[in-house]
Scaffold this motif. Structure first.
Motif, mmCIF file in Angstrom:
data_model
loop_
_atom_site.group_PDB
_atom_site.id
_atom_site.type_symbol
_atom_site.label_atom_id
_atom_site.label_comp_id
_atom_site.label_asym_id
_atom_site.label_seq_id
_atom_site.Cartn_x
_atom_site.Cartn_y
_atom_site.Cartn_z
ATOM 1 N N ALA A 279 1.010 -1.183 -0.106
ATOM 2 C CA ALA A 279 0.406 -0.343 0.117
ATOM 3 C C ALA A 279 0.824 1.365 0.320
ATOM 4 C CB ALA A 279 -0.359 0.340 1.440
ATOM 5 N N GLN A 280 1.735 1.245 0.653
ATOM 6 C CA GLN A 280 2.459 2.437 1.117
ATOM 7 C C GLN A 280 3.615 2.878 -0.539
ATOM 8 O OE1 GLN A 280 4.648 3.103 5.117
ATOM 9 N NE2 GLN A 280 3.821 0.591 5.070
ATOM 10 N N VAL A 281 3.794 1.250 -1.026
ATOM 11 C CA VAL A 281 4.747 1.291 -2.522
ATOM 12 C C VAL A 281 3.774 1.868 -3.729
ATOM 13 C CG1 VAL A 281 6.076 0.525 -4.247
ATOM 14 C CG2 VAL A 281 6.644 -0.135 -1.500
ATOM 15 N N ALA A 282 2.841 1.924 -3.717
ATOM 16 C CA ALA A 282 1.474 2.260 -4.350
ATOM 17 C C ALA A 282 1.511 3.586 -4.542
ATOM 18 C CB ALA A 282 0.242 1.389 -4.761
ATOM 19 N N GLU B 241 -5.169 1.507 -9.235
ATOM 20 C CA GLU B 241 -3.653 2.449 -9.291
ATOM 21 C C GLU B 241 -4.183 4.013 -9.857
ATOM 22 O OE1 GLU B 241 0.766 1.294 -11.930
ATOM 23 O OE2 GLU B 241 -1.706 0.062 -12.518
ATOM 24 N N HIS B 242 -4.456 4.604 -10.642
ATOM 25 C CA HIS B 242 -4.576 5.104 -10.851
ATOM 26 C C HIS B 242 -5.094 6.506 -9.940
ATOM 27 C CE1 HIS B 242 -8.156 4.594 -11.703
ATOM 28 N NE2 HIS B 242 -9.026 5.712 -11.448
ATOM 29 N N LEU C 62 -5.056 5.750 -2.763
ATOM 30 C CA LEU C 62 -3.816 5.180 -2.355
ATOM 31 C C LEU C 62 -3.476 5.434 -1.580
ATOM 32 C CD1 LEU C 62 -1.794 4.646 -5.712
ATOM 33 C CD2 LEU C 62 -3.185 2.141 -3.767
ATOM 34 N N LEU C 63 -3.141 7.140 -1.001
ATOM 35 C CA LEU C 63 -2.983 7.765 0.169
ATOM 36 C C LEU C 63 -3.902 7.761 1.772
ATOM 37 C CD1 LEU C 63 -1.440 11.115 -1.599
ATOM 38 C CD2 LEU C 63 0.034 9.521 -0.418
#
Length: 582
Positions: free
Chosen positions: A391-394, A529-530, A535-536
């Protein structure tokens, strides 16, 4: 002793008594034919013939009897003793003339007191003169005309080959002499499954009580004979039931052994599969932790500092973004008032990014160390660590794409705007449901739909300038504004779906899912992904759950939960629970 009831006995030439069973009728008819053929009068051995007379003398021509031949004797009836006494294992039949000299109760009691191994005795006693020529003939008569089931069912087909007596039966015929001192005639026939086990064989059993018979002590003689037969003739040991039982036990044992083996192999396969999955998860965690350390060395920036004041100060940038979007809506009548739709428990996306970057390298090392220390078969805990790292990498990869600009950044921005526009379309679908516009929260959702549609045009233009690097301020301000619009729409959806549920208005399932929070969190899925904002949010919760030390992890998780929206709080709680189990 009262006179027992007796069935009239057949005699030659008279009709045979009818039987209540088919077997009795058949055997009676057969015996009648056999006895009738044996006892029928024979024709004269020789016949005189005469010379036929001339036709003028019509004298009859027929054989004449031999005057010297003895006259034919009349047939004598066959009489067999009837039932005198009966017990569980003895059926005693004594002729009428001998009944006063036999204590039937003493005979039956003596037999029942011995170990006769379940054998059934049929004891018939007759005296001279008797209609039976021998004790063996008496036994046959008792079998055919007696009142027991001692005769085998298949006696007609297999009697001569296998025997006439049925299983577990012993039939004894006794003819006592008329004069004292003469031995009695004794005959014993036994069932097909019976064996003689007495010393001396069947002759020794038949000789039991001979002295008592000769002395006229019939009670003692019959008692000795019955006890000798009951103990000296026993059912043959049948190993088939024991073998069948042993086979069942053996089969059950083999089946149990096979099932235990199958279960053991299944457990071993499950352990091996878990170890393979655990090894693959460890490899993914190692690669993700390495990528986080690389980003920590060259982080995106400049990133706003993490606010240390009250939550209201942290949310000031979001209020400002909402006010700017409302001012550019173009229609004062439909534009929301400043801060009207602001969710007071939200923090800007840039603040979440700062929290993810804070202590990133140390957190990556901690997660990798946890993965190495865990058992390779602990798939659940390794999966939780892998999800936090990914999650952090993405999220950070998405931020780097926006920061670098170019076509990839323009495409990422457009995907976020298209996703928000799709949510606005779902809002319009919800408002189109009959009765939905009459709800108190429908005005808020309608205002958000109109205002956000206009605001997206301005955001697209600003995103184009940032992606073309015409705006050096970076993507973080625009991220906060997109996040503010999302928070506003989440609040409007939540109020609208709650009112609809209270009013029993059936909304489409997609609209109800929006009311439960951000779609990916409500459905238990990761954001696309976008979706950098989503994601943050997920990365901030993962960073709080994976912080070094149990105490700091718990406090960080609580902080991330209190400062995130409904969807983010759901994800953070789930991650915290997984970390607690790990």
């Amino acid at each position: 002793m009262p006179a027992p009831h007796r069935t009239p006995r057949p005699h030659v030439g008279a009709p045979w008594p009818s039987r209540t069973s088919a077997k009795g009728s058949l055997r009676a008819a057969t015996l009648a034919l056999l006895l009738g053929a044996a006892l029928a009068p024979t024709a004269p051995a020789a016949a005189e013939t005469t010379t036929p007379e001339p036709p003028s003398s019509p004298a009859p021509v027929y054989p004449t009897a031999d005057p010297e031949a003895p006259p034919a004797e009349e047939d004598e009836p066959l009489v067999f003793p009837g039932r005198t006494a009966e017990s569980e294992h003895l059926f005693l039949s004594v002729a009428d003339a001998l009944e006063p000299r036999v204590d039937a109760a003493a005979v039956t009691s003596a037999l029942e007191a011995t170990d006769h191994h379940g054998a059934q005795l049929y004891l018939g006693v007759d005296g001279e003169p008797s209609s039976s020529s021998s004790a063996a003939q008496l036994v046959r008569g008792l079998l055919l005309f007696g009142e027991t089931d001692a005769l085998a069912d298949d006696w007609l087909e297999n009697g001569r080959r296998l025997g006439f007596v049925g299983d577990d039966w012993i039939v004894i015929g006794v003819i006592v002499p008329a004069e004292p001192g003469v031995p009695a005639d004794v005959s014993i026939d036994m069932g097909r499954n019976m064996d003689v086990v007495a010393d001396g064989g069947l002759e020794a059993i038949e000789a039991a009580g001979a002295e008592d018979f000769a002395a006229g002590r019939y009670t003692e003689a019959l008692t000795r004979l019955a006890v000798a037969a009951g103990t000296g003739i026993q059912p043959r040991f049948d190993a088939r039931p024991m073998l069948a039982g042993a086979g069942v036990v053996l089969g059950a044992g083999l089946l149990g052994y096979w099932l235990v083996g199958v279960r053991r192999r299944s457990r071993a396969d499950a352990v091996r599969s878990a170890e393979r999955r655990g090894a693959a998860l460890r490899g993914g965690i190692r690669a993700g932790a390495g990528r986080l350390r690389e980003i920590a060395q060259r982080p995106p920036g400049p990133v706003p500092a993490i606010p240390s004041a009250t939550p209201g100060d942290a949310e000031a940038p979001r209020d400002a973004a909402i006010r700017r979007d409302a001012a550019t809506a173009g229609d004062a009548a439909t534009a929301p008032a400043p801060g009207t739709f602001h969710a007071a428990d939200e923090v800007p996306a840039s603040v979440r990014l700062a929290r993810v970057l804070d202590g990133l390298a140390e957190r990556a090392d901690t997660e990798l160390r946890r993965a190495v220390e865990l058992d390779v078969g602990d798939v659940e805990s390794l999966t939780a660590i892998r999800e936090r790292v990914d999650a952090q990498v993405a999220a950070l990869e998405g931020v780097l794409v926006l920061e670098r600009g170019g076509p990839a950044a323009r495409q990422a921005w457009e995907r976020q705007f298209s996703a928000h526009a799709e949510r606005l379309r779902l809002a319009a679908d919800g408002l189109a449901v009959p009765g939905a516009r009459a709800l108190a929260s429908a005005h808020e959702l309608l205002a958000a739909t109109v205002g956000h549609t206009t605001a997206l045009d301005g955001l697209r233009e600003e995103a184009r300038r940032i992606a073309s690097r015409l705006n050096r301020a970076g993507p973080y301000g625009l991220l906060d504004r997109v996040d503010a619009l999302r928070a506003e729409l989440d609040a409007a959806f939540a109020a609208f779906t709650a009112d609809a549920a209270g009013a029993r208005i059936a909304l489409p399932e997609e609209v109800q899912a929006q009311g439960r929070g951000i779609g990916f969190a409500a459905e238990g899925r990761r954001p696309a992904e976008h979706d950098v904002v989503g994601l943050l949010a997920l990365a901030a919760a993962a960073a709080a759950a994976g912080a070094p030390g149990p105490a700091s992890a718990g406090s960080s998780a609580a902080q991330a939960t209190s400062e995130s929206g409904p969807a983010e709080r759901t994800e953070s709680a789930a991650r915290s629970r997984k970390e607690g189990r790990a």
